[in-house]
Design an enzyme around this catalytic site. Sequence first.
Site, PDB file in Angstrom:
ATOM      1  N   GLU A 252       0.826  -1.202   0.000  1.00 34.43           N
ATOM      2  CA  GLU A 252       0.000   0.000   0.000  1.00 34.43           C
ATOM      3  C   GLU A 252       0.864   1.258   0.000  1.00 34.43           C
ATOM      4  O   GLU A 252       1.822   1.330   0.778  1.00 34.43           O
ATOM      5  CB  GLU A 252      -0.931   0.032   1.224  1.00 34.43           C
ATOM      6  CG  GLU A 252      -1.969   1.125   1.134  1.00 34.43           C
ATOM      7  CD  GLU A 252      -2.933   1.147   2.314  1.00 34.43           C
ATOM      8  OE1 GLU A 252      -4.076   1.557   2.125  1.00 34.43           O
ATOM      9  OE2 GLU A 252      -2.541   0.762   3.420  1.00 34.43           O
TER      10      GLU A 252
ATOM     11  N   GLY B   8       3.389   1.986  10.794  1.00 33.46           N
ATOM     12  CA  GLY B   8       3.102   1.304  12.053  1.00 33.46           C
ATOM     13  C   GLY B   8       2.595  -0.100  11.848  1.00 33.46           C
ATOM     14  O   GLY B   8       2.982  -1.028  12.560  1.00 33.46           O
ATOM     15  N   ALA B   9       1.720  -0.287  10.836  1.00 30.22           N
ATOM     16  CA  ALA B   9       1.137  -1.598  10.566  1.00 30.22           C
ATOM     17  C   ALA B   9       0.427  -1.541   9.220  1.00 30.22           C
ATOM     18  O   ALA B   9       0.212  -0.465   8.664  1.00 30.22           O
ATOM     19  CB  ALA B   9       0.151  -1.987  11.675  1.00 30.22           C
ATOM     20  N   MET B  10       0.052  -2.722   8.711  1.00 27.79           N
ATOM     21  CA  MET B  10      -0.601  -2.803   7.398  1.00 27.79           C
ATOM     22  C   MET B  10      -1.618  -3.930   7.406  1.00 27.79           C
ATOM     23  O   MET B  10      -1.349  -5.024   7.898  1.00 27.79           O
ATOM     24  CB  MET B  10       0.468  -3.032   6.307  1.00 27.79           C
ATOM     25  CG  MET B  10      -0.088  -3.235   4.911  1.00 27.79           C
ATOM     26  SD  MET B  10      -1.020  -1.793   4.364  1.00 27.79           S
ATOM     27  CE  MET B  10      -2.183  -2.574   3.246  1.00 27.79           C
ATOM     28  N   GLU B  11      -2.796  -3.660   6.788  1.00 25.51           N
ATOM     29  CA  GLU B  11      -3.969  -4.524   6.932  1.00 25.51           C
ATOM     30  C   GLU B  11      -4.111  -5.617   5.898  1.00 25.51           C
ATOM     31  O   GLU B  11      -5.220  -6.101   5.670  1.00 25.51           O
ATOM     32  CB  GLU B  11      -5.233  -3.650   6.893  1.00 25.51           C
ATOM     33  CG  GLU B  11      -5.500  -2.948   5.560  1.00 25.51           C
ATOM     34  CD  GLU B  11      -4.965  -1.542   5.470  1.00 25.51           C
ATOM     35  OE1 GLU B  11      -5.449  -0.764   4.632  1.00 25.51           O
ATOM     36  OE2 GLU B  11      -4.042  -1.218   6.251  1.00 25.51           O
TER      37      GLU B  11
ATOM     38  N   GLU C 176      -6.037  -2.429  12.515  1.00 24.78           N
ATOM     39  CA  GLU C 176      -5.808  -3.315  11.362  1.00 24.78           C
ATOM     40  C   GLU C 176      -6.921  -4.345  11.206  1.00 24.78           C
ATOM     41  O   GLU C 176      -7.291  -4.714  10.082  1.00 24.78           O
ATOM     42  CB  GLU C 176      -4.448  -4.008  11.494  1.00 24.78           C
ATOM     43  CG  GLU C 176      -3.263  -3.063  11.620  1.00 24.78           C
ATOM     44  CD  GLU C 176      -3.280  -1.935  10.595  1.00 24.78           C
ATOM     45  OE1 GLU C 176      -3.658  -2.178   9.430  1.00 24.78           O
ATOM     46  OE2 GLU C 176      -2.932  -0.798  10.960  1.00 24.78           O
TER      47      GLU C 176
ATOM     48  N   HIS D  83      -9.903  -2.886   9.552  1.00 23.49           N
ATOM     49  CA  HIS D  83      -9.697  -2.807   8.104  1.00 23.49           C
ATOM     50  C   HIS D  83     -10.139  -4.075   7.374  1.00 23.49           C
ATOM     51  O   HIS D  83     -10.403  -4.025   6.173  1.00 23.49           O
ATOM     52  CB  HIS D  83      -8.219  -2.591   7.797  1.00 23.49           C
ATOM     53  CG  HIS D  83      -7.801  -1.161   7.730  1.00 23.49           C
ATOM     54  ND1 HIS D  83      -8.482  -0.211   6.999  1.00 23.49           N
ATOM     55  CD2 HIS D  83      -6.740  -0.507   8.292  1.00 23.49           C
ATOM     56  CE1 HIS D  83      -7.855   0.951   7.117  1.00 23.49           C
ATOM     57  NE2 HIS D  83      -6.803   0.807   7.892  1.00 23.49           N
TER      58      HIS D  83
END
Length: 942
Positions: free
Chosen positions: A184, A318-321, A355, A358
Amino acid sequence: MISLSIRWPLATMLFLPSSLLILLTVSTPSSCQSSDMMSPKAGNGTPFPWEKMRLPEHIIPVYYDLLIHVNLTTLTFEGTTEIEITASQPTSTIILHSHLLQISKATLKTRVGERLSAEPLRVLEYPPHEQIALLAPEPLAVGIPYTVVIDYAGRLSEHLNGFYKSTYRTKEGEVRVLASTHFEPTAARMAFPCFDEPAFKANFSVKIRREPRHLAISNMPLVKSVTVAEGLIEDHFDVTVKMSTYLVAFIISDFKSISKMTKSGVKVSVYSVPDKIHQADYALDTAVTLLEFYEDYFSIPYPLPKQDLAAIPDFESGAMENWGLTTYRESSLLFDIEKSSAADKLGVTMIVSHELAHQWFGNLVTMQWWNDLWLNEGFAKFMEFVSVSVTHPEMKVDDYFFGKCFNVMEVDALNSSHPISTAVEDPAQIREMFDEVSYEKGACILNMLRDYLGADAFKSGIVQYLQKYSYRNTRNEDLWDRMASICPTDGTERMDGFCSRDPHSSSTSHWRQEGLDVKTMMNTWTLQKGFPLITVTVRGRNVHMRQEHYRKAPEDASETGYLWHVPLTFITSKSDSVQRFLLKTKTDVLILPEEVEWIKFNVGMNGYYIVHYENDGWDSLTGLLKGAHTTVSSNDRASLINNAFQLVSNGKLSIEKALDLTLYLKRETEIMPVFQGLNELIPMYKLMEKRDMNEVENQFKAFLLWLLRDLIDSQTWTDEGSVSQRMLRSQLLLLACVRKYQPCVRRAEAYFREWKEADGNLSLPSDVTLAVFAVGVQNPEGWDFLYRKYQSSLSTSEKEKIEFALCISQDEDKLQWLLDEGFKGDVIKIQEFPHILGAVGRNPVGYRLAWQFLRENWDKLIQKFELGSASLTYMVIGTTSQFSTRARLEEVKEFFGSLKEKGSQLRCVQQTIETIGENIRWMDKNFEKIRVWLQSEKLELL
């Protein structure tokens, strides 16, 4: 996706302006693409058959079959992508995305009767748009399935996007390599040729070739593993549901995992490097609880058989879904029960919640294009609070929500802000959409809408939205169309397409307007930038209300013509029952049943607006806080502090009156009013630190300590109490120690001495560790010891606290060394560098070093961190936004103006130039008044 700034907890108040606290995702739009796109040429000089940045819509991908073989020794990979497509109109040109891939062969397959034909495709590449054209010998027929087969190769990215290399060091000192993905918004094209736009949803079958010593995971469960050669295994993963390319994920590593099942039979697993898997238990339990909550809340089962959460050693955001395989920074997922603080636990909980939200908002239902990114990110941010308030009530997260709104208002008040829904085209513009406006403002207006409709009606509307658009893409208006069928739960009903109130209803909390049009109302919040200032004038029983576009600087207050539909709420001295009024015009009047001593609007800060009380309105509220502050809620007290200082900026309120209001904090004990007071007061002395104003600066710091000394003295050096009590303790003790409050310094010195003598193996109370390190780092031996512990520590929480402490050293040589070492990306990972540069940039000893480093290394910085990225924004803002002299402003303008396509048009540059100008104006107007106020008799106790 969570952007990079969920990091050093609220400690960053001491070094960040309030607009950058927690979840900083400041926007950085740029105009970095050439406008001369009339006749694009492919790499070989041949005319390229497509000139637009967006792909044509007449080729539709249906199914991808991906085969990836990565070599973790040579750091290269080979792949074959087979894409089943259909054409909606005859064409002999297939345009799709590819970036930094070497394509060796492309073939078009189709079935003619019983015969399978295969025709070679000519390949043209156009790198400026990251596109390739596949030219077929004959036009594709409409509605016939074709398969495009592309063989290609690539190198693992050295950056933290696409298909990239990550490393970690075992506790024995061995460096190990893994490969992970982060696609992303526009980086799937770096791993395989694809139609890399969110609307081109398809099903994906993934096969990974790996060595036997490694483990491969992807979005779906493993179906089978096949030995294809000696020492080479091919893992076949199940076919995904229909989804966008940016959600595809795969990791090849030697991770270990732990697992649990949800009540509905979903297998939840947490993966990490082997030496840290013991820190995964909290995240696993939290993920199970939250996944069960969301299934129940949305009334839609989680559609995959498993949900993996992987902690990646190198991770920029920080993070990815990614659907079924969410990825995280180690600090965003791992929780060390011995060394992680209450703020760390809150952070992990909120990020996991974000997340997993999401998986419905973003994955199941996806925005049509990145201009409506807020439909993904604003909802996920909002659902963090909805979910965690139920699953972890002890965290009392509702108390922190409105702080997000204050933070984004700092940015949204600038001319360089943008509407929530904003047109974007190129990758840099898309990256800059991952900012506070998409996240925090999106969440704040959703919270306002829920308060307006009622929680049950709001929930009904979003469930209908998710159900209707599952596996599809949506635009802004699709959400409002679903919400338009919902009426507030206060006696209203549908009439002629609008919600109208039953005139016989006895509810006292109804919206005092007819014809509630959700779509029209919410368009005023998503299609206009900024927010309204509501000016309230009380004359007897009449309350006169006027709205205008809030601007920080009075000279910027020219009429924009913006008008909002503002759901006003208020309480009075005579009634604590919340009254409601929908203001749809520039001015209006409401009539109270009786005269009141005071009136407080925006109850609980549920609305995205600020309020000015004319005549003696502010004096009445200041008196209320001074005499009986608990009459109004802690959120209302915090919002009064915030609004007062916002009004100082645009000249509606004097700095003296705002400072008078803060004096009540001497008796305040609740976390959010105290934090909001610090958010307003600390930036004042941070501006003074960067000018020759030592006398007043020191007086102001003394005033701040005097204001909070009783609360500081009451803190215990333990990990006892509620989450909010522990977070308050951590920040107050850090503030006191950094400000050299001797009782705090002596206690911290004793703790640090014991910790150092035990070679760092003494278990410190986790909530006071920041204060202890902040004191210990100030002598050379302490700094060196902390850096050695940083190198060996397996606790990401401990490493973050050490990193923060190293950055607040008062030794210029140490700070310069830290900048140089941090930028190498060896012992200190490159993902940490934006935070290091930003923190040194806020250090009164280090800010010159940080600004010089940014200028001297700009070309290298934009190679490591892309234009438009949150990391680059963080560094620009962190090194410049506390400047407040005309000389510095000219330096900033000159430097960024010289960059041209390398960054001169970045939105963060516009923001920081605007902010510095505002700092100059603010200091010119208020500094002398602050000096006089500090010397007044009111503060004789100082």
